[in-house]
Design a protein around this motif. Structure first.
Motif, PDB file in Angstrom:
ATOM      1  N   ILE A 264       0.842  -1.206   0.000  1.00 13.77           N
ATOM      2  CA  ILE A 264       0.000   0.000   0.000  1.00 13.77           C
ATOM      3  C   ILE A 264       0.877   1.255   0.000  1.00 13.77           C
ATOM      4  N   ILE A 265       1.939   1.217   0.801  1.00 10.92           N
ATOM      5  CA  ILE A 265       2.874   2.349   0.839  1.00 10.92           C
ATOM      6  C   ILE A 265       3.458   2.592  -0.555  1.00 10.92           C
ATOM      7  N   PHE A 266       3.899   1.511  -1.206  1.00 11.18           N
ATOM      8  CA  PHE A 266       4.485   1.640  -2.548  1.00 11.18           C
ATOM      9  C   PHE A 266       3.465   2.190  -3.546  1.00 11.18           C
ATOM     10  N   PHE A 267       2.234   1.699  -3.475  1.00  9.42           N
ATOM     11  CA  PHE A 267       1.184   2.192  -4.381  1.00  9.42           C
ATOM     12  C   PHE A 267       0.994   3.696  -4.209  1.00  9.42           C
ATOM     13  N   CYS A 268       0.898   4.146  -2.963  1.00  8.25           N
ATOM     14  CA  CYS A 268       0.679   5.573  -2.681  1.00  8.25           C
ATOM     15  C   CYS A 268       1.863   6.423  -3.164  1.00  8.25           C
ATOM     16  N   LEU A 269       3.076   5.935  -2.958  1.00  8.78           N
ATOM     17  CA  LEU A 269       4.267   6.668  -3.404  1.00  8.78           C
ATOM     18  C   LEU A 269       4.315   6.714  -4.931  1.00  8.78           C
ATOM     19  N   LYS A 270       4.058   5.586  -5.572  1.00  4.97           N
ATOM     20  CA  LYS A 270       4.149   5.499  -7.035  1.00  4.97           C
ATOM     21  C   LYS A 270       3.107   6.388  -7.711  1.00  4.97           C
ATOM     22  N   LYS A 271       1.896   6.408  -7.153  1.00  2.61           N
ATOM     23  CA  LYS A 271       0.827   7.208  -7.749  1.00  2.61           C
ATOM     24  C   LYS A 271       0.897   8.679  -7.327  1.00  2.61           C
ATOM     25  N   GLY A 272       1.530   8.943  -6.180  1.00  5.47           N
ATOM     26  CA  GLY A 272       1.514  10.302  -5.649  1.00  5.47           C
ATOM     27  C   GLY A 272       2.733  11.146  -5.977  1.00  5.47           C
ATOM     28  N   LEU A 273       3.877  10.509  -6.260  1.00  5.07           N
ATOM     29  CA  LEU A 273       5.101  11.252  -6.569  1.00  5.07           C
ATOM     30  C   LEU A 273       5.203  11.503  -8.070  1.00  5.07           C
ATOM     31  N   LYS A 274       5.736  12.650  -8.433  1.00  2.00           N
ATOM     32  CA  LYS A 274       5.891  12.981  -9.855  1.00  2.00           C
ATOM     33  C   LYS A 274       6.926  12.079 -10.520  1.00  2.00           C
ATOM     34  N   ASN A 275       7.978  11.749  -9.797  1.00  2.24           N
ATOM     35  CA  ASN A 275       9.066  10.930 -10.317  1.00  2.24           C
ATOM     36  C   ASN A 275       8.917   9.500  -9.791  1.00  2.24           C
ATOM     37  N   LYS A 276       8.475   8.599 -10.663  1.00  2.00           N
ATOM     38  CA  LYS A 276       8.128   7.241 -10.227  1.00  2.00           C
ATOM     39  C   LYS A 276       9.331   6.455  -9.722  1.00  2.00           C
ATOM     40  N   GLU A 277      10.542   6.769 -10.244  1.00  2.00           N
ATOM     41  CA  GLU A 277      11.719   6.037  -9.776  1.00  2.00           C
ATOM     42  C   GLU A 277      12.016   6.335  -8.311  1.00  2.00           C
ATOM     43  N   ILE A 278      11.549   7.492  -7.830  1.00  2.00           N
ATOM     44  CA  ILE A 278      11.765   7.844  -6.417  1.00  2.00           C
ATOM     45  C   ILE A 278      10.971   6.907  -5.515  1.00  2.00           C
TER      46      ILE A 278
END
Length: 391
Positions: A328-342
């Motif tokens: 869930i954390i990864f999903f939120c980071l991937k969808k919420g951050l502009k830079n997906k590699e971050i």
């Protein structure tokens, strides 16, 4: 109210200023965040579902409580609660437009100024404010952290905030500021490795001539800086030894220790069929495992009171639920951050000694969930607008 918010933000950006002497990362952000959480949670009629999932999974850690070691259980539960509470409050503050780039800029400059003073005047300047401060002759300075590695990690997380929130000119200026702090002030070998991982992910995501030139320039620059400016430091010693990885793995106790915690936390979870191991079983597990001779010669029950792997610890302690939590954390980071590699980068480095209770973890997660919701609302409004135009 504004005073409480500002003190909370300072406790997130300066998490090592001493309140309780026996802890590195102080619980100040958790305590202040709990007050703000109670205020905001009561005021909200409808909760964001992703922040709600994070909260629920954090609260579920209470079922890991064991009477056999009450203090260790409480500490472990607060480790989970910190991530839930701080991410929730950060989400609410972004939603209410209470977080300005100016406080991030001032915080970065404050870390820089103290790091500069410690580098050129005294390594232990300001020690009275950070009681657990520790370093050595071949390591860098700590600034407002307790050791150089934590200082470098703070700079990495500030770098993420800079890239995600600042405009181009400010981004270049403050990211350069943070690189100076990492390479010349903290001189942390682990954080230099983190930077190399970040560059590698950037190349993989942006396979282009520009990305290759940028990455090549960065690697050549790292080599030049390490060889010419970081002699007699731990970074230099590890860099020279890196040509023989097997020798490096055996001879460097810190590296051996950190990797052993990642390996055994995941191994212990799999051996228990991804059922929760709980918060107090780690030392006994290490005692049994170290009866056999392994490559991880630094791992002993006396040196391993706590799992030195953030996400490894979550998976070992919580099992399958921990994997869902990280998902869930990864999903939120991937969808919420502009830079997906971050998002991938954060997940990777979170298997190091960065604990869930590290305040900037929750802060960036809360920011990501806010961005995710903002984009969803914008998308829905665009769909409604297009439907109206058709009609």
């Amino acid at each position: 109210m504004n005073l409480l918010i500002n003190v909370f933000l300072l406790s997130v950006f300066f998490p090592y200023i001493t309140v309780i002497k026996s802890l590195d990362t102080q619980p100040t952000a958790l305590f202040l965040g709990t007050v703000l959480f109670l205020i905001y949670f009561k005021a909200e009629k409808k909760q964001n579902r992703y922040i709600f999932y994070i909260l629920i999974l954090s609260i579920l850690s209470i079922f890991l409580f064991e009477k056999s070691n009450i203090m260790m259980s409480i500490r472990g539960i607060l480790n989970y609660w910190s991530l839930g509470i701080i991410s929730y409050v950060s989400y609410e503050l972004f939603k209410r437009n209470k977080i300005k780039n100016s406080i991030i800029k001032r915080s970065i400059n404050a870390w820089f100024i103290l790091g500069f003073i410690q580098t050129f005047y005294s390594k232990y300047f300001f020690k009275f404010l950070i009681v657990g401060m520790r370093t050595s002759d071949d390591r860098g300075v700590t600034s407002f952290a307790t050791e150089p590695t934590f200082y470098g990690i703070i700079c990495i997380f500030f770098g993420i905030l800079v890239i995600e929130n600042f405009k181009k000119n400010d981004c270049i200026l403050f990211f350069s500021n943070l690189l100076i702090q990492i390479l010349f002030f903290s001189k942390s070998s682990m954080v230099v490795l983190f930077l190399l991982i970040w560059i590698s992910l950037y190349i993989l995501k942006n396979i282009s001539l520009k990305a290759i030139l940028f990455s090549s320039t960065s690697l050549v620059s790292f080599h030049f800086i390490i060889i010419n400016f970081l002699k007699d430091t731990r970074v230099y010693k590890l860099y020279i030894k890196s040509s023989d990885l097997k020798k490096l793995f055996f001879e460097d106790h810190s590296l051996n220790m950190r990797l052993s915690h990642i390996f055994y936390s995941l191994k212990g979870a799999l051996q228990n069929f991804l059922l929760p191991n709980g918060l107090t079983q780690w030392i006994e597990y290490v005692r049994i495992e170290t009866l056999q001779k392994t490559y991880f010669h630094t791992l002993t029950p006396t040196t391993s009171a706590r799992i030195m792997s953030g996400f490894g610890g979550i998976i070992y302690e919580s099992g399958l639920i921990g994997i869902i939590f990280i998902g869930i954390i990864f999903f939120c980071l991937k969808k919420g951050l502009k830079n997906k590699e971050i998002a991938i980068f954060i997940i990777i480095i979170s298997f190091s000694a960065i604990q869930p209770s590290f305040p900037l973890n929750g802060f960036i997660l809360g920011m990501s969930i806010f961005n995710l919701e903002k984009r969803r609302i914008h998308k829905n409004e665009k769909i409604k607008s297009n439907d109206c135009c058709r009609n």
